[in-house]
Structure formats: structure tokens, C-alpha cells
Design a protein around this motif. Structure first.
Motif, PDB file in Angstrom:
ATOM      1  N   ILE A 268       5.323  -1.668 -29.892  1.00 25.64           N
ATOM      2  CA  ILE A 268       5.903  -2.851 -29.689  1.00 25.64           C
ATOM      3  C   ILE A 268       6.907  -2.699 -28.597  1.00 25.64           C
ATOM      4  CG2 ILE A 268       7.601  -4.409 -30.832  1.00 25.64           C
ATOM      5  CD1 ILE A 268       5.998  -3.958 -33.382  1.00 25.64           C
ATOM      6  N   ALA A 269       7.851  -1.977 -28.579  1.00 30.64           N
ATOM      7  CA  ALA A 269       8.919  -1.582 -27.363  1.00 30.64           C
ATOM      8  C   ALA A 269       8.075  -1.524 -26.098  1.00 30.64           C
ATOM      9  CB  ALA A 269       9.817  -0.452 -27.819  1.00 30.64           C
ATOM     10  N   LYS A 270       7.212  -0.802 -25.939  1.00 26.48           N
ATOM     11  CA  LYS A 270       6.452  -0.564 -24.612  1.00 26.48           C
ATOM     12  C   LYS A 270       5.883  -2.019 -24.344  1.00 26.48           C
ATOM     13  CE  LYS A 270       3.527   2.784 -22.354  1.00 26.48           C
ATOM     14  NZ  LYS A 270       2.934   4.324 -22.538  1.00 26.48           N
ATOM     15  N   ASP A 271       5.453  -2.436 -25.033  1.00 26.93           N
ATOM     16  CA  ASP A 271       4.713  -3.904 -24.905  1.00 26.93           C
ATOM     17  C   ASP A 271       5.803  -5.013 -24.876  1.00 26.93           C
ATOM     18  OD1 ASP A 271       2.446  -5.268 -24.041  1.00 26.93           O
ATOM     19  OD2 ASP A 271       1.824  -5.688 -25.951  1.00 26.93           O
ATOM     20  N   GLY A 272       6.822  -4.727 -24.777  1.00 25.18           N
ATOM     21  CA  GLY A 272       7.936  -5.787 -24.888  1.00 25.18           C
ATOM     22  C   GLY A 272       7.735  -6.814 -23.754  1.00 25.18           C
ATOM     23  N   GLU A 273       8.161  -7.879 -23.884  1.00 28.81           N
ATOM     24  CA  GLU A 273       7.604  -9.016 -22.682  1.00 28.81           C
ATOM     25  C   GLU A 273       8.208  -8.658 -21.678  1.00 28.81           C
ATOM     26  OE1 GLU A 273       7.473 -12.917 -25.635  1.00 28.81           O
ATOM     27  OE2 GLU A 273       9.270 -12.544 -24.778  1.00 28.81           O
ATOM     28  N   THR A 385      17.269   7.677 -33.281  1.00 30.01           N
ATOM     29  CA  THR A 385      16.444   7.460 -31.847  1.00 30.01           C
ATOM     30  C   THR A 385      16.286   5.939 -32.049  1.00 30.01           C
ATOM     31  OG1 THR A 385      15.235   9.534 -31.979  1.00 30.01           O
ATOM     32  CG2 THR A 385      14.149   7.611 -30.685  1.00 30.01           C
ATOM     33  N   ALA A 386      16.446   5.398 -30.841  1.00 28.14           N
ATOM     34  CA  ALA A 386      15.999   3.915 -30.813  1.00 28.14           C
ATOM     35  C   ALA A 386      15.071   3.635 -29.503  1.00 28.14           C
ATOM     36  CB  ALA A 386      17.242   3.048 -30.454  1.00 28.14           C
ATOM     37  N   TRP A 387      14.373   2.544 -29.807  1.00 29.30           N
ATOM     38  CA  TRP A 387      13.161   2.214 -28.846  1.00 29.30           C
ATOM     39  C   TRP A 387      13.353   0.829 -28.024  1.00 29.30           C
ATOM     40  CZ3 TRP A 387      12.067   4.328 -33.641  1.00 29.30           C
ATOM     41  CH2 TRP A 387      11.445   5.767 -33.601  1.00 29.30           C
ATOM     42  N   GLY A 388      13.313   0.818 -26.792  1.00 30.32           N
ATOM     43  CA  GLY A 388      13.353  -0.596 -26.048  1.00 30.32           C
ATOM     44  C   GLY A 388      12.620  -0.175 -24.898  1.00 30.32           C
ATOM     45  N   CYS A 389      12.859  -1.407 -23.837  1.00 26.12           N
ATOM     46  CA  CYS A 389      12.187  -1.599 -22.552  1.00 26.12           C
ATOM     47  C   CYS A 389      12.918  -1.991 -21.651  1.00 26.12           C
ATOM     48  CB  CYS A 389      11.037  -2.456 -22.717  1.00 26.12           C
ATOM     49  SG  CYS A 389      11.382  -4.063 -23.508  1.00 26.12           S
ATOM     50  N   ASP A 390      12.467  -2.027 -20.373  1.00 27.41           N
ATOM     51  CA  ASP A 390      13.182  -2.512 -19.227  1.00 27.41           C
ATOM     52  C   ASP A 390      13.303  -4.016 -19.197  1.00 27.41           C
ATOM     53  OD1 ASP A 390      10.486  -2.317 -18.683  1.00 27.41           O
ATOM     54  OD2 ASP A 390      10.929  -2.034 -16.683  1.00 27.41           O
ATOM     55  N   LEU A 391      14.270  -4.502 -18.385  1.00 26.74           N
ATOM     56  CA  LEU A 391      14.459  -6.125 -18.349  1.00 26.74           C
ATOM     57  C   LEU A 391      13.821  -6.398 -16.872  1.00 26.74           C
ATOM     58  CD1 LEU A 391      15.503  -8.840 -19.153  1.00 26.74           C
ATOM     59  CD2 LEU A 391      17.499  -8.105 -18.094  1.00 26.74           C
ATOM     60  N   THR A 392      12.673  -7.233 -16.952  1.00 22.28           N
ATOM     61  CA  THR A 392      12.109  -7.482 -15.585  1.00 22.28           C
ATOM     62  C   THR A 392      11.930  -8.976 -15.436  1.00 22.28           C
ATOM     63  OG1 THR A 392       9.903  -7.853 -16.885  1.00 22.28           O
ATOM     64  CG2 THR A 392      10.480  -5.386 -16.467  1.00 22.28           C
ATOM     65  N   TYR A 393      11.478  -9.154 -14.043  1.00 11.60           N
ATOM     66  CA  TYR A 393      11.221 -10.565 -13.605  1.00 11.60           C
ATOM     67  C   TYR A 393      10.339 -10.933 -14.501  1.00 11.60           C
ATOM     68  CZ  TYR A 393      13.056  -9.067  -9.203  1.00 11.60           C
ATOM     69  OH  TYR A 393      13.563  -8.388  -8.183  1.00 11.60           O
ATOM     70  N   ASP A 394       9.188 -10.488 -15.124  1.00  6.11           N
ATOM     71  CA  ASP A 394       8.328 -11.094 -15.972  1.00  6.11           C
ATOM     72  C   ASP A 394       8.825 -11.464 -17.404  1.00  6.11           C
ATOM     73  OD1 ASP A 394       6.461 -11.084 -13.941  1.00  6.11           O
ATOM     74  OD2 ASP A 394       5.230  -9.410 -15.090  1.00  6.11           O
ATOM     75  N   TYR A 395       9.773 -10.797 -17.822  1.00  2.00           N
ATOM     76  CA  TYR A 395      10.468 -11.212 -19.138  1.00  2.00           C
ATOM     77  C   TYR A 395      11.131 -12.677 -19.161  1.00  2.00           C
ATOM     78  CZ  TYR A 395      13.495 -11.858 -23.272  1.00  2.00           C
ATOM     79  OH  TYR A 395      14.065 -12.353 -24.184  1.00  2.00           O
ATOM     80  N   VAL A 396      11.647 -13.125 -17.819  1.00  2.01           N
ATOM     81  CA  VAL A 396      12.155 -14.286 -17.518  1.00  2.01           C
ATOM     82  C   VAL A 396      10.980 -15.206 -17.268  1.00  2.01           C
ATOM     83  CG1 VAL A 396      13.560 -15.681 -15.890  1.00  2.01           C
ATOM     84  CG2 VAL A 396      14.029 -13.008 -16.301  1.00  2.01           C
ATOM     85  N   LYS A 397      10.061 -14.621 -16.521  1.00  2.00           N
ATOM     86  CA  LYS A 397       8.880 -15.710 -16.453  1.00  2.00           C
ATOM     87  C   LYS A 397       8.323 -16.314 -17.584  1.00  2.00           C
ATOM     88  CE  LYS A 397       4.786 -16.269 -13.604  1.00  2.00           C
ATOM     89  NZ  LYS A 397       3.695 -15.561 -12.642  1.00  2.00           N
ATOM     90  N   ILE A 398       7.945 -15.257 -18.616  1.00  2.00           N
ATOM     91  CA  ILE A 398       7.333 -15.535 -19.905  1.00  2.00           C
ATOM     92  C   ILE A 398       8.046 -16.186 -20.692  1.00  2.00           C
ATOM     93  CG2 ILE A 398       6.630 -14.421 -22.206  1.00  2.00           C
ATOM     94  CD1 ILE A 398       6.007 -11.856 -20.179  1.00  2.00           C
ATOM     95  N   ASN A 399       9.636 -16.244 -20.738  1.00  2.00           N
ATOM     96  CA  ASN A 399      10.292 -16.991 -21.386  1.00  2.00           C
ATOM     97  C   ASN A 399      11.109 -18.080 -20.914  1.00  2.00           C
ATOM     98  OD1 ASN A 399      10.143 -15.602 -24.066  1.00  2.00           O
ATOM     99  ND2 ASN A 399      10.860 -13.955 -22.659  1.00  2.00           N
ATOM    100  N   GLY A 400      10.986 -18.253 -19.561  1.00  2.00           N
ATOM    101  CA  GLY A 400      11.132 -19.516 -19.001  1.00  2.00           C
ATOM    102  C   GLY A 400      10.248 -20.685 -19.176  1.00  2.00           C
ATOM    103  N   ASP A 401       9.100 -20.246 -19.696  1.00  2.00           N
ATOM    104  CA  ASP A 401       7.975 -21.263 -19.871  1.00  2.00           C
ATOM    105  C   ASP A 401       7.134 -21.029 -20.917  1.00  2.00           C
ATOM    106  OD1 ASP A 401       7.072 -23.634 -18.882  1.00  2.00           O
ATOM    107  OD2 ASP A 401       5.836 -22.823 -17.341  1.00  2.00           O
ATOM    108  N   TYR A 402       7.499 -20.753 -22.192  1.00  2.00           N
ATOM    109  CA  TYR A 402       6.669 -20.279 -23.248  1.00  2.00           C
ATOM    110  C   TYR A 402       5.783 -21.244 -23.626  1.00  2.00           C
ATOM    111  CZ  TYR A 402       5.730 -17.691 -27.650  1.00  2.00           C
ATOM    112  OH  TYR A 402       5.206 -17.271 -28.721  1.00  2.00           O
ATOM    113  N   ARG A 403       6.468 -22.531 -23.939  1.00  2.00           N
ATOM    114  CA  ARG A 403       5.822 -23.583 -24.761  1.00  2.00           C
ATOM    115  C   ARG A 403       4.598 -24.094 -23.898  1.00  2.00           C
ATOM    116  NH1 ARG A 403       9.001 -28.228 -26.881  1.00  2.00           N
ATOM    117  NH2 ARG A 403       9.653 -28.102 -24.710  1.00  2.00           N
TER     118      ARG A 403
END
Lengths: 404, 404
Positions: A268-273, A385-403
Motif C-alpha cells: 500500500i505504501a509503495k503504491d501510494g498515490e 518501523t513505519a512505511w510511506g512513500c515520496d510526494l510527487t507531481y502525480d500525487y497532486v495530479k491525481i488528487n487535484g482532479d479525482y472526481r
């Protein structure tokens, strides 16, 4: 214990299916999944801690009061949350499932994921229930996992085989989760099946122990979803002596469940938006587990640090900054930090101060798919241990226009 | 009270300057600022709550023990944090300032902003101190504010004139802050000057009252910086009767200081790294101020909601989600939400459920520069406002590659 294929259908007696029922406009995308056990199961679940709860969670909680379930239905594309007819819809859905399968309505677990607050109707469920049930099959886990995916780019599906009380047993699982992920209970949807025989009480304890160190240590964006649910169904067909104490068999099963949940959490972390990297933050020598977890989660949640990892920038000052504002008892003057990947180990901070390093080597280390942030607090005996992912342009793209 | 020009030099007796001293490679960018009062000032400050603290904060705290200051020096380009020689450097800097100005070393406030953990030397300060002091001037606020900017795209500089005890008085201010901004004390650098006569005790109380409702309600990215500092210097040249009680004059000055700090807070949020929009979240009818603040901050901090605002997407479900995980006592079934801009009012949620709206109108409302998220909890008498900004590609770009 060994990895096997088959996902939720790997354990004895489980079948599954996933279809396009019309919740989504895109007909190529499945949006409805069903998992079914031919025998009634001992079942337990954890739910989101968000005060806004999807209607399916309310219905599922009611159905799981007796600790028994036989089927899980889940749609994607619409979260059935903040709808005035939500509970009614979730109830009607479980009635449809029960009728078509010939089981009790109270033995159906209902889940839902997608946009919050969109109007929703029963018609797609009604029109496709027969097709969904008729298509249940032993190799149906893959269809089911595709039915619950939202912005996920990869299906998350794992299974293991292990020996318990001399019997061959299995645990299988599918999960979805990509955005709106933050440690506060299940933080996504995960459906786990097993043929182990275990009591409801022991399963409840096991789930909470495992979830605390796996799913509750994943963060993609700090947003705790409204529809999170992890549920486990055990039909007992492995034939082991029923687990009713915290004995050796309990430990064997817990190890297997932990392994499955850890894989799902990493997945789930690796496939974060929008993610390009899995970030694994390992904190050691903390004063308590709570301190270790607080530090690990703070680092993995820092937008600034996540953006730096996207840029392959060894900006370790942001790690120190996130440690400094974590709600934890930490002596920042004792902190050592290493950044690690398959390429090598980059030592960046000793006793809270910078260590000189080669920028070229740093870029190489940080160009890999998984980065381990190893933080030694040098102040105790506890780890997390905690898991996460990087913050990328695509996170913004995916969530700027989700609906749309 | 009226807006005037002049920034920190608007009050009587203050001069300022800003130059390029070599902390940064880019010679076109100023990186060192100085503010000076010809008379010693009553001074007070608030600092970051991050456990990792920049060395200048440690030195400044020591210098402000007696509540008196006469000059503020601040560099940008390097935060002087997590350096082994940090305190030594900050002390030496204040010595240089004191010597050149002919004032006491203990009357110098030292601040610093930029990358954390980069090696730093005294040379640029030493070589340019004479030039910096020689250039002090009545119209120097603009140079000073440019000297403290990092990723800021706009200088933040305000001043007001008002009457107190029959005398004309002034408050002026400059601030920087664009990333690593989160409500936990000052959350950035802000230097405020005034010619009002006030006691140290009253100034301390006033700062904390004002900061709690202004700077502490701003979030850009949830990262509490290591170097945050807000300090206020009052030289008493307005000639009013010294404020020593919470009387009418205290209220007059507090109103002016609140106005200045609110403007700076809005300015910082609007100029958040990569931001295209100012988001103002107004929560009303909460059970307590604490509840109102918790909800406002939770919404303004949600990455998912911030990305939706960048995409002009009225995805109000994410607002409900953020309300639901706020650490607040809220009945989600009573929540009403409106999205507002100069274009109009978009009613999106009533009693926690969706209200039908026109998508085209929604896009128009959300296309403006400032969006107000009006949340009515319908459950009490308390209100709060928080400021933030949208999450954009440019935030990721700026922070993916900050050091290089």
C-alpha cells in the motif's frame, strides 16, 4: 511458511469474484467484489477511527456482533458515505447477497470505497448480484482485488501456506489503498481469509496486535479515511485443534498473519498515490515503543521530507526537523541517521549534527525504489518501523482532479 | 487605524538595511538583514516548539532575558541549525553587530533561516558588517525584508498608524515564511517594531494572545520549522503613557498588533510554497474555541483537500473526512459546509450529507485566488479561523530540489 498464489482463495473453502456492475462509468474497470466461504467463519474486524464513518461500516459492525460471517461484498467507485440513504443501501446490499447465496443476512460483511458524498442507488447491485454470485470461483481472487481497486496501480494480493498443529493451513488476503491513508486503525480495505480454526476472542486479540505494527504504521498523505476496514474470516477447514489460548499455535498463526499484513502494508505504501519510492523508516533504541512509533510516523508523514526523497535529495535536516516535532521524548543531540538502499549506506547525521558525505554517492543511494531511513535514537531499547512513500507531481495530479 | 508604508521603519526611531553578504551563491539575492532602534526597546518573542532548535534561538533567548533589545540581525540561505559551531557563530554574529553599532551584545536578537545542517562560517558576517550598518536607513524595510526571504515569492511587509493615549503611534513588521510552516508557535520569522510605550510584562501577554489566533493558525505543509521566531521591539517614542495594565490603551495596541499579524499570516499562507490560492477556513458554532481551532487546522492541513482546491474540485467529502479525524468533539451529523469566493456562495453539505449543486458554478467559485471554507458545526458558540494554501505541482518541485 512459504509464499503461495491464490490470494483470498488460497485457504480451503473460499471462492471469489469481481465484475463491472456500473458503479463506475469506465466499463473496463471492475467495481464490485465478492468473497465467499462455503462454511460459516469466525470473523473479526477493525475499523477507521474517523468520526465520519461510511454506512457499510455501521452495517458490518452490527452483522459482526456474533463474530460470524460467510461473505464479504465490496464496491469501488463510490464510498457510500455522507449519503442520507447510506445505511439503507448497505443493508439492502447484504440482503441481496444473502438471498442469492442462501445464507443469513447477518453473515454478510459490507464494504465500500470511492468518492465520499456522491448519491448512490441500489440498482447496480440488484441487477448484477446473480452474475456476481454465479461467477464465484477458486481462482477468483484476482478478479476480486481488481473490483476493490481505486487509484491503486497494482493489485495487492498475498497468500502463505504454513503448518499448524500438524495440519497444512493458509492465510490469503487482498487489499486496496493508495490515497487517504494514515495510521489510525485499518487505514484502507483489507480482506483476509484463512482455514485455521480459531476462537473469536483469540482472533480479535490477534488482529489488534498485528494491525498496530503493520497497517497502523503506514502513511501516504496523513488523511485518515472514512471507510477503512480490515476483516479476517477463518472457516476452520485446516482441521487444526481450535486455537483458544495464546499458545504455540497462536504464535504460528500470528507470525503468518503478521507477514501477510506487513506485505500488504508495504504494498500500500509503495503504491501510494503518485509514489515512485517506498520509504521504510526504522527507528531503534527509543525509550519506549510509543516513542519509536511517534518518531517513525512523524518522519514518514513529513511532506517536506517526502518531496526531498522524490528529488533524490539527501536533505537530512528535514528528518531532524520531523523528529524534533514528533510527540515523543527524544534527545536530539543523540540522534544518528543513515539513508540506505540496495546501493549502499549513507551516514548523514551523528549526535544531531551533520556528517560530511559525497553528494554523488547520495544521489545513487536515493535513486533506488526503496529507501530505508535508519534512525538510531541511542536512548533506550525499543524499536518501530513505519512505511510511506515520496510526494510527487502525480500525487497532486491525481488528487487535484479525482472526481472528474 | 490606517495602513501606511514603511514596514519596520514606519515607527519612530527605527532604521533597517538588507544586503548580499555571500551566504547565498546568487549575488542578486540579499541574504542579510538588520533592524535597529536608536533607543533601547522593550522586547519579547515567541519561538518554535520543535525540539530541534536553531542556534540563534538559543542565543536570542539568553539575550532577551532582561526584556531589552536594540537590534535584530537575520540571515537567510543557511538556518544555522544542527551545526556543531552554531551557538558560537550566533554569539559571534551578535558581537559583531554590537561592536559596529556601539550597543550591548545582549541587546542583539539573532535569527537565521535556510537549509538545516549545512556547514556555516562567520566570514560573510565579519566582512559585511560595516557595509550593513553603514547602509541603515529610514526607507530600509524593503531591503531588510528581501534579506530574510527564502522561497517566498512576495515580500511580507505591513505597517499601521493609530492613536493611543492621544499620541500618534505605529506598528510595522516584516516576515518570511513559505515552506516548513505549521501552527506550533511562531511558525516562521516575523520582526515587529513599534514606537508604543509598553511594559515587558504587558508585551509578553499581548504577543501570546495575538500569536495564538494568527500565526499559530497558519499551515502550509504541516512541518513545524526549527528556527521559527516572532519578536516585537517597542522603543516608546510615541510618547504615550506607558501601558502597564490591560486597559483601553492595551486594547488599542492589541487591535493594531492583531491586524498586522493577521495580514502577515494571510500573506504567509497565500505565498505558501507553490501555492496558487489562499484558503481561509472559518469554523463557527463549535463547543469550544479549542474544538473550533482543531477543526479549522485539520481541514487546512489535509493534503487531499489542498490538492482538490488546486484542481478547483468541490470535493467536499474530503472536508468532512478531515473534520472527522480532527482531535475535536464534533457531531458530524450537524455539520454544514459552504465554499465561498468573490464569485459567490456554494452550499455543499447540510447535516453531514451532500447538497446538490451546479458543477459549473462550483468551478467558477473555486477559480478565485481566495477560497473561504465556512464550516458551521451547529453545536455551540465558539469560532476560529485558520489559513492555508493549495497543494500544487510547484510545492513538490520546490521541495524535491531545495538544496541544489
Amino acid at each position: 511458511m512459504r509464499d503461495i498464489t491464490g490470494g483470498v482463495c488460497a485457504p480451503e473453502g473460499f471462492v471469489a469474484n469481481g465484475i463491472h456492475a456500473g458503479m463506475r462509468k469506465n466499463k473496463a474497470k471492475k467495481d464490485l467484489a465478492l468473497i465467499y466461504s462455503k462454511e460459516p467463519c469466525i470473523a473479526a474486524a477493525t475499523y477507521t477511527q474517523n468520526k465520519v464513518k461510511g454506512a457499510p461500516l455501521i452495517v458490518t459492525k452490527k452483522h459482526l456482533k456474533d463474530g460470524i460471517a460467510q461473505a464479504i461484498i465490496c464496491n469501488s467507485g463510490n464510498a457510500n458515505t455522507c449519503n442520507s440513504n447510506g445505511v439503507e443501501l448497505a443493508t439492502e446490499t447484504s440482503e441481496l447477497v444473502a438471498k442469492e447465496l442462501g445464507i443469513k443476512e447477518e453473515d454478510v460483511i459490507v464494504a465500500s470505497t470511492g468518492v465520499i458524498g456522491q448519491p448512490m442507488v441500489i440498482d447496480p447491485f440488484k441487477e448484477h448480484m446473480h452474475e456476481l454470485v454465479a461467477g464465484l470461483k477458486k481462482d477468483g481472487s484476482d478478479d476480486a482485488v481488481h473490483g476493490i481497486m481505486t487509484t491503486d496501480t497494482q493489485p495487492k494480493e498475498y497468500a502463505v501456506e504454513f503448518v499448524i498443529d500438524g495440519q497444512i493451513a493458509h492465510i490469503g488476503a487482498i487489499a486496496k489503498g493508495s490515497g487517504m491513508i494514515h495510521p489510525n486503525m485499518a487505514t484502507m480495505l483489507a480482506f483476509v481469509t484463512s482455514d485455521v480454526d480459531i476462537s473469536k476472542e483469540m482472533l480479535d486479540i490477534m488482529i489488534h496486535e498485528v494491525v498496530n505494527d503493520t497497517f497502523n504504521m503506514v502513511s501516504v498523505d496523513g488523511d485518515t479515511s472514512t471507510n477503512d476496514m480490515l476483516c479476517v474470516m477463518c472457516n476452520g477447514l485446516a482441521g487444526n485443534k481450535k486455537i483458544v489460548f495464546k499458545d504455540h499455535d497462536y504464535q504460528v498463526m500470528e507470525d503468518a498473519l503478521f507477514y501477510i499484513c506487513e506485505q500488504l502494508s508495504r504494498g500500500i505504501a509503495k503504491d501510494g498515490e503518485g509514489a515512485t519510492k517506498l520509504l521504510t523508516c526504522k527507528v531503534s533504541h527509543a525509550k519506549s515503543v510509543w516513542n519509536a512509533k511517534a518518531v517513525a510516523k512523524s518522519v514518514i508523514t513529513s511532506s517536506l521530507f517526502k518531496a526531498a526523497m522524490f528529488g533524490k535529495d539527501a536533505n537530512w535536516g528535514r528528518i531532524l526537523c520531523a523528529i524534533g516535532y514528533a510527540p515523543a521524548d527524544v534527545d536530539v543531540n543523540k540522534v544518528d541517521v543513515h539513508l540506505q538502499s540496495t546501493v549502499g549506506d549513507l551516514y548523514v547525521c551523528h549526535n544531531g549534527m551533520g556528517v560530511e558525505f559525497d553528494e554523488e554517492f547520495a544521489t545513487k543511494v536515493l535513486s533506488e525504489d526503496e529507501i530505508i531511513i535508519a534512525i538510531d535514537l541511542n536512548d533506550g531499547d525499543y524499536s518501530a518501523t513505519a512505511w510511506g512513500c515520496d510526494l510527487t507531481y502525480d500525487y497532486v495530479k491525481i488528487n487535484g482532479d479525482y472526481r472528474t
